[in-house]
Design a protein around this motif. Sequence first.
Motif, PDB file in Angstrom:
ATOM      1  N   UNK A   1       0.871   0.290  -4.471  1.00 56.14           N
ATOM      2  CA  UNK A   1       2.118   0.481  -5.212  1.00 56.14           C
ATOM      3  C   UNK A   1       2.234  -0.586  -6.297  1.00 56.14           C
ATOM      4  N   UNK A   2       2.801  -0.206  -7.432  1.00 57.14           N
ATOM      5  CA  UNK A   2       2.969  -1.156  -8.537  1.00 57.14           C
ATOM      6  C   UNK A   2       4.299  -0.891  -9.217  1.00 57.14           C
ATOM      7  N   UNK A   3       4.795  -1.908  -9.911  1.00 58.14           N
ATOM      8  CA  UNK A   3       5.990  -1.725 -10.719  1.00 58.14           C
ATOM      9  C   UNK A   3       5.696  -0.737 -11.838  1.00 58.14           C
ATOM     10  N   UNK A   4       6.570   0.245 -12.065  1.00 59.69           N
ATOM     11  CA  UNK A   4       6.333   1.181 -13.174  1.00 59.69           C
ATOM     12  C   UNK A   4       6.341   0.447 -14.501  1.00 59.69           C
ATOM     13  N   UNK A   5       5.510   0.916 -15.414  1.00 55.54           N
ATOM     14  CA  UNK A   5       5.513   0.356 -16.756  1.00 55.54           C
ATOM     15  C   UNK A   5       6.780   0.785 -17.479  1.00 55.54           C
ATOM     16  N   UNK A   6       7.329  -0.114 -18.285  1.00 58.12           N
ATOM     17  CA  UNK A   6       8.552   0.204 -19.020  1.00 58.12           C
ATOM     18  C   UNK A   6       8.282   1.368 -19.966  1.00 58.12           C
TER      19      UNK A   6
ATOM     20  N   UNK B   1       0.841  -1.200   0.000  1.00 62.12           N
ATOM     21  CA  UNK B   1       0.000   0.000   0.000  1.00 62.12           C
ATOM     22  C   UNK B   1       0.876   1.251   0.000  1.00 62.12           C
ATOM     23  N   UNK B   2       1.707   1.439   1.035  1.00 62.49           N
ATOM     24  CA  UNK B   2       2.568   2.618   1.082  1.00 62.49           C
ATOM     25  C   UNK B   2       3.166   2.818   2.455  1.00 62.49           C
TER      26      UNK B   2
END
Length: 664
Positions: free
Chosen positions: A630-635, A204-205
Amino acid sequence: MKSSGGESEGMDVGDGQRRGRVHVHPYLTGNFAPIQQVQPLTRCNYTGRIPPELAGGQYVRNGGNPVTNEVLGRDAHWFDGDGMLSGVSFHKTGDKGTDVQPEFVNQYILTDVYLSSKTSKYLTTPILPSIATLVNPLNSLVRITLRIFRTLLLVLLSHLPGSQQAIKKISVANTSIMYHDGRALATCESGPPMRIALPGLETVGWYNGKRAEGESASEAGAGFGGDGILGFMKEWTTAHPRVDPVTSELISFHSTFAPPYIHYSIIPATQNRVSKAALLEPIRLLTAPVAGVSSAKMMHDFGVSRRHTIIMDLPLSLDPLNLAKNRPVVSYDPTARSRFGVFPRYQPDNVRWFETNPCCIFHTANSWDSTEPKSKSGNQASTVNMLACRLTSASLVFSAGDIAAPIPCADIPIENQETDQCRLYYYQFPLDTDTALIRHQWALSAVPFEFPSLRDSKSMTAAKFIYGCSVSDSSFGAALGRAVKIDSLVKMNVEELISRGLRNPPVQIKGCVDIRSVTEILASEEKDDPIRIFQMPPGWYAQEPRFVPRDAGTSEDDGWLVSYVFDESQLDSNGECIPGAKSELWIIDAKNMTDIVAKIQLPQRVPYGLHGSWFSEDEIRNQRPAASLRRLPLAKTTTTSSAKVSYGRKLWMGLRKNIEQFLS
């Protein structure tokens, strides 16, 4: 190439030469080796009968799992690595919801450091310096300074154009996980807690003592740290905060490099208060200074009773200024004193200090208040009691980094000399005397004992039973080149052992109530033996156990222990895990410490890790809502078209690439 999450399980390197060193690091091999595969909630097979009390709940364990692990000849330490959570959720099934289906899930904690590592094209070693680098007495001032400078450069670089994730907090959140006031919180003392969503273990953060990033509604105002240039250090929160089971308060401390070195916080519950005591106007303290700590320390844990708090100022320093004294950043002084500061819960400025022989304590088991009759007046005197896992040296800190413990430069006084051991100790701090002298300090048992836990509802009171881990053939300060592996789970009737010690006190500091070994206790046929040991089958090893109570149980120990276990027959001739190696979760009868009630077969292995918690169905159901995760940033797609990319940006990106490759 750098591996990415979900691509592979385990590692395909075998011999030490392929790892870049002749000697294989004991904490990067076998079931200590990190895994890169993560799983969503996945159904598991099991044998035996899952107790109905587990239905709807979840067991989760935290531990370091470095995502950048290509250079296996690097400095490394068991306490390093990106946080990875591994959990088993006991999902209710059937028409009436009375059946139970276990489901395994594991996820990386998406910290700033993890996200920056994953989005870097060239990084092959961790961003943060290893604890092994900081503790190794053979490392030069230049080497340590360069490693720290590299980290600072990578953090700075993460804020510049071309980065997908800025590093604002350096915590890897890899040590423990706990629950407070509608939030599951992953912890590590290099930053604030990180909120986690159960049961999927999504990130979450960051939590600042009032609210977590990603929450839709929460308290306003400044949290941990406050204002000022050193505010970021005051966010560094102990990995072992305590939650009062009566008032629901969260009690924690923050260790920094600058005077007064320790700050202290009390966070009241604002969502669901559990008792009449919690209905009173709550008291909130945020990073209040604690007076009297001598210097910057590696302070991992503390003691909390219902009315008092115990801060441990031990001779294990964590101080960058050590470099100016030609000492490692992390340094142990066996000639110095151990100091325990006891103060009323809401008065961190009213500390009473008790001194004793040098030692290391990474974990306390329990603390509680008691009243003792004064021998002359007959009045009641206040006393604070503490149980802690006391190490006679800092050998574990070094061996966990595959480093030989340094030979002390100064002669150790004979009264300070002790054999290397880790035992469960009883401390009694009287508060009614003119002089601050520890009344009792001795071991309850000669059995090596670490990773303590107890029934949560008995915390901060005189609990009868403490559970923990042991090693039958060594101590927790393992020999160089060997890793600590837990082959025994121990249950101690501390009420009985303390009673025996008070009736016939052992020698202070070096004395012991029960001097039997693990082997002798296992051979005992005493019906009411105060020490019970569950020994793993040959070749099997366990992890920290957690207690789950039986509904309407008849005694404090009526319930189960849950622990991840691993069969090392799944290692190849080089000591590496074979492809497809798997762990299990065992549910053990805590009352008789003999019966395995159920064995849950997991879809993959769970590396030997650190601390976990049991989360009840009510806790999972009553989590605060989260508006975002939270998520992995998109390339990002890049273009080299001169029409779309300025010359200045192309120049910078080329320079940045060279810097990243150099720092990697």
